[in-house]
Scaffold this active site. Structure first.
Site, PDB file in Angstrom:
ATOM      1  NE  ARG A 167      24.368 -42.416 -37.246  1.00 48.99           N
ATOM      2  CZ  ARG A 167      24.708 -43.111 -38.330  1.00 48.99           C
ATOM      3  NH1 ARG A 167      23.871 -43.215 -39.362  1.00 48.99           N
ATOM      4  NH2 ARG A 167      25.860 -43.742 -38.380  1.00 48.99           N
ATOM      5  CB  SER A 241      28.457 -40.562 -32.363  1.00 51.98           C
ATOM      6  OG  SER A 241      29.309 -41.577 -32.804  1.00 51.98           O
ATOM      7  CD  GLU A 337      24.365 -39.953 -33.739  1.00 47.02           C
ATOM      8  OE1 GLU A 337      25.371 -39.715 -34.426  1.00 47.02           O
ATOM      9  OE2 GLU A 337      24.121 -41.073 -33.261  1.00 47.02           O
TER      10      GLU A 337
HETATM   11  C1  LIG Z   1      28.104 -47.103 -26.878  1.00 52.52           C
HETATM   12  C2  LIG Z   1      27.104 -46.633 -27.904  1.00 52.52           C
HETATM   13  C3  LIG Z   1      27.369 -46.815 -29.250  1.00 52.52           C
HETATM   14  C4  LIG Z   1      26.437 -46.392 -30.219  1.00 52.52           C
HETATM   15  N1  LIG Z   1      26.727 -46.607 -31.529  1.00 52.52           N
HETATM   16  C5  LIG Z   1      25.850 -46.232 -32.489  1.00 52.52           C
HETATM   17  C6  LIG Z   1      26.129 -46.472 -33.874  1.00 52.52           C
HETATM   18  O1  LIG Z   1      27.151 -47.051 -34.236  1.00 52.52           O
HETATM   19  N2  LIG Z   1      25.225 -46.048 -34.793  1.00 52.52           N
HETATM   20  C7  LIG Z   1      24.063 -45.429 -34.426  1.00 52.52           C
HETATM   21  O2  LIG Z   1      23.283 -45.073 -35.319  1.00 52.52           O
HETATM   22  N3  LIG Z   1      23.761 -45.201 -33.124  1.00 52.52           N
HETATM   23  C8  LIG Z   1      24.631 -45.584 -32.153  1.00 52.52           C
HETATM   24  N4  LIG Z   1      24.340 -45.341 -30.842  1.00 52.52           N
HETATM   25  C9  LIG Z   1      23.105 -44.626 -30.481  1.00 52.52           C
HETATM   26  C10 LIG Z   1      21.925 -45.559 -30.098  1.00 52.52           C
HETATM   27  O3  LIG Z   1      22.380 -46.843 -29.781  1.00 52.52           O
HETATM   28  C11 LIG Z   1      20.906 -45.679 -31.235  1.00 52.52           C
HETATM   29  O4  LIG Z   1      20.428 -44.409 -31.599  1.00 52.52           O
HETATM   30  C12 LIG Z   1      19.712 -46.567 -30.835  1.00 52.52           C
HETATM   31  O5  LIG Z   1      18.882 -46.795 -31.951  1.00 52.52           O
HETATM   32  C13 LIG Z   1      18.874 -45.951 -29.720  1.00 52.52           C
HETATM   33  O6  LIG Z   1      17.957 -46.934 -29.297  1.00 52.52           O
HETATM   34  P1  LIG Z   1      17.207 -46.829 -27.919  1.00 52.52           P
HETATM   35  O7  LIG Z   1      16.190 -47.897 -27.875  1.00 52.52           O
HETATM   36  O8  LIG Z   1      18.189 -46.810 -26.800  1.00 52.52           O
HETATM   37  O9  LIG Z   1      16.506 -45.403 -28.073  1.00 52.52           O
HETATM   38  P2  LIG Z   1      16.219 -44.316 -26.946  1.00 52.52           P
HETATM   39  O10 LIG Z   1      17.506 -43.683 -26.535  1.00 52.52           O
HETATM   40  O11 LIG Z   1      15.368 -44.883 -25.885  1.00 52.52           O
HETATM   41  O12 LIG Z   1      15.376 -43.269 -27.793  1.00 52.52           O
HETATM   42  C14 LIG Z   1      15.982 -42.515 -28.826  1.00 52.52           C
HETATM   43  C15 LIG Z   1      14.911 -41.637 -29.472  1.00 52.52           C
HETATM   44  O13 LIG Z   1      13.955 -42.445 -30.131  1.00 52.52           O
HETATM   45  C16 LIG Z   1      12.653 -42.257 -29.588  1.00 52.52           C
HETATM   46  N5  LIG Z   1      12.034 -43.591 -29.539  1.00 52.52           N
HETATM   47  C17 LIG Z   1      12.565 -44.710 -29.000  1.00 52.52           C
HETATM   48  N6  LIG Z   1      11.762 -45.764 -29.190  1.00 52.52           N
HETATM   49  C18 LIG Z   1      10.685 -45.309 -29.851  1.00 52.52           C
HETATM   50  C19 LIG Z   1       9.475 -45.908 -30.334  1.00 52.52           C
HETATM   51  N7  LIG Z   1       9.224 -47.213 -30.175  1.00 52.52           N
HETATM   52  N8  LIG Z   1       8.575 -45.120 -30.978  1.00 52.52           N
HETATM   53  C20 LIG Z   1       8.800 -43.803 -31.154  1.00 52.52           C
HETATM   54  N9  LIG Z   1       9.919 -43.177 -30.725  1.00 52.52           N
HETATM   55  C21 LIG Z   1      10.847 -43.917 -30.089  1.00 52.52           C
HETATM   56  C22 LIG Z   1      12.857 -41.631 -28.232  1.00 52.52           C
HETATM   57  O14 LIG Z   1      11.760 -40.824 -27.857  1.00 52.52           O
HETATM   58  C23 LIG Z   1      14.119 -40.809 -28.453  1.00 52.52           C
HETATM   59  O15 LIG Z   1      13.822 -39.563 -29.026  1.00 52.52           O
HETATM   60  C24 LIG Z   1      25.241 -45.762 -29.827  1.00 52.52           C
HETATM   61  C25 LIG Z   1      24.972 -45.588 -28.445  1.00 52.52           C
HETATM   62  C26 LIG Z   1      25.887 -46.038 -27.489  1.00 52.52           C
HETATM   63  C27 LIG Z   1      25.563 -45.859 -26.037  1.00 52.52           C
END
Ligand SMILES: Cc1cc2nc3c(=O)[nH]c(=O)nc-3n(C[C@H](O)[C@H](O)[C@H](O)COP(=O)(O)OP(=O)(O)OC[C@H]3O[C@@H](n4cnc5c(N)ncnc54)[C@H](O)[C@@H]3O)c2cc1C
Length: 341
Positions: A167, A241, A337
């Site tokens: 992570r 998580s 996380e």
């Molecule tokens: C129900 C649920 C289940 C989940 N299960 C998992 C799982 O099984 N495994 C797992 O690893 N994660 C899981 N997650 C966490 C999440 O889905 C992941 O971390 C996902 O990759 C986040 O994507 P996002 O586009 O929503 O990022 P955001 O929440 O929008 O951003 C996350 C971080 O990345 C940065 N960021 C986003 N996009 C960019 C970009 N293009 N360039 C630079 N920085 C950027 C943001 O500034 C922030 O710091 C879960 C979340 C939920 C709600």
């Protein structure tokens, strides 16, 4: 090119899966790299705190954001090349992760089926090296393209430059807020090499009466498992998580194990063990507890939830209490996380 709109005093509630109402001083959405570079040249980001947002599924806003939020909507999926065994496929950072997974499965490309239904966008997938059911993005990662915000230059990062860990990546550490990831490419296999040993995938496939392994079947099994135990953010605000599984020295593991023989843990490299944070939290009695407008999910102790109207500060404080309980009972430090803003 039309001038990119910059909105002021923008409500971020629809842009984070916790459903927290906070306001960004400024907000803009970009759909291609040139548009972003134009904004850089115009000095839009100078002297501004900035936050890049994908699907908002791994963030907790604890206060209004006194800077500019850049929502990355860069789309597009393209095959960069292929050989007998692999295809190199690139996706725009604004593509929805799960839709990308389904697209790859439909094309007969293997390797990310276990990562089905993870919320968020492709661009965030390398940020924390997303992982589930025994697979991490680093296993199939090829390269990413990112714009260095201070200079406006495009840089390319291969796997080793991303410094992937559990992570973790360089973008969560030294390079935090320095780069906007615009596209990510993956090396996917044309011939299957399925991974079904982790979690309950095998049992789920049996329950589904499926004997033949395929990426589609595995994806469906993962979707079923996830839907049955993880809250849907559309119904109950959460970010998956909230804590990482702590990786501890073998000596600390032995101590905890001596006192708690049911401890759930996995080997994590030489002299290290990864403890199941969900199990640790469960033992402290937090699972299912409601505190004000938020709480710990009743099926999955790793997940903190917004029962409606919670502030980010309330959820953050709750996470601190959970961490303190685990520290007091086991002597183990939990780490968040989720990205806190
Ligand atoms: C129900 C649920 C289940 C989940 N299960 C998992 C799982 O099984 N495994 C797992 O690893 N994660 C899981 N997650 C966490 C999440 O889905 C992941 O971390 C996902 O990759 C986040 O994507 P996002 O586009 O929503 O990022 P955001 O929440 O929008 O951003 C996350 C971080 O990345 C940065 N960021 C986003 N996009 C960019 C970009 N293009 N360039 C630079 N920085 C950027 C943001 O500034 C922030 O710091 C879960 C979340 C939920 C709600």
């Amino acid at each position: 090119m039309e001038k990119t709109a910059i909105q002021e005093d923008y409500n971020l509630k629809p842009n984070n899966t916790f459903g927290i109402e906070v306001f960004a001083k400024k907000y803009t959405e970009i759909t291609d790299e040139d548009e972003f570079k134009t904004l850089i040249n115009e000095g839009v980001f100078l002297n501004e705190e900035r936050l890049i947002l994908g699907g908002g599924s791994n963030v907790l806003f604890t206060k209004n954001f006194d800077g500019i939020v850049i929502k990355n909507n860069i789309k597009g999926i393209e095959v960069l090349g292929e050989n007998d065994d692999h295809v190199f496929v690139q996706a725009g950072a604004g593509e929805t992760w799960h839709e990308f997974v389904l697209h790859c499965i439909d094309q007969g490309w293997h390797g990310i089926e276990n990562l089905s239904l993870i919320p968020g966008n492709v661009g965030a997938s390398p940020m924390q090296n997303i992982g589930a059911y025994g697979v991490e993005i680093k296993d199939v990662f090829h390269e990413l393209e990112a714009v260095h915000i201070p200079s406006g230059d495009t840089h390319y990062f291969d796997k080793s430059a991303c410094e992937f860990g559990y992570r973790e990546s360089v973008f969560k550490k030294d390079m935090k807020n320095q780069y906007l990831i615009t596209a990510v490419s993956f090396k996917l296999a044309k011939k299957p090499n399925f991974s079904v040993e982790y979690g309950a995938i095998k049992q789920e496939l049996e329950q589904m009466n499926i004997s033949e392994l395929s990426a589609k079947n595995i994806s469906n099994a993962v979707i079923n498992i996830r839907s049955s135990k993880l809250p849907d953010p559309k119904k109950l605000g959460n970010a998956g998580s909230f804590f990482k599984n702590p990786v501890v020295d073998a000596t600390l593991y032995e101590e905890v194990k001596k006192a708690h023989e049911n401890l759930v843990a996995y080997p994590a490299g030489v002299g290290k063990m990864k403890l199941a944070a969900g199990w640790l939290i469960d033992q402290t009695g937090w699972k299912g507890k409601v505190v004000g407008n938020c709480g710990v999910h009743n099926l999955q102790a790793l997940v903190l939830v917004n029962h409606g109207g919670a502030t980010g500060k309330e959820i953050y404080d709750l996470s601190g209490e959970v961490m303190q309980s685990v520290k007091e009972k086991f002597g183990v430090d939990l780490e968040r996380e989720v990205n806190i803003y």
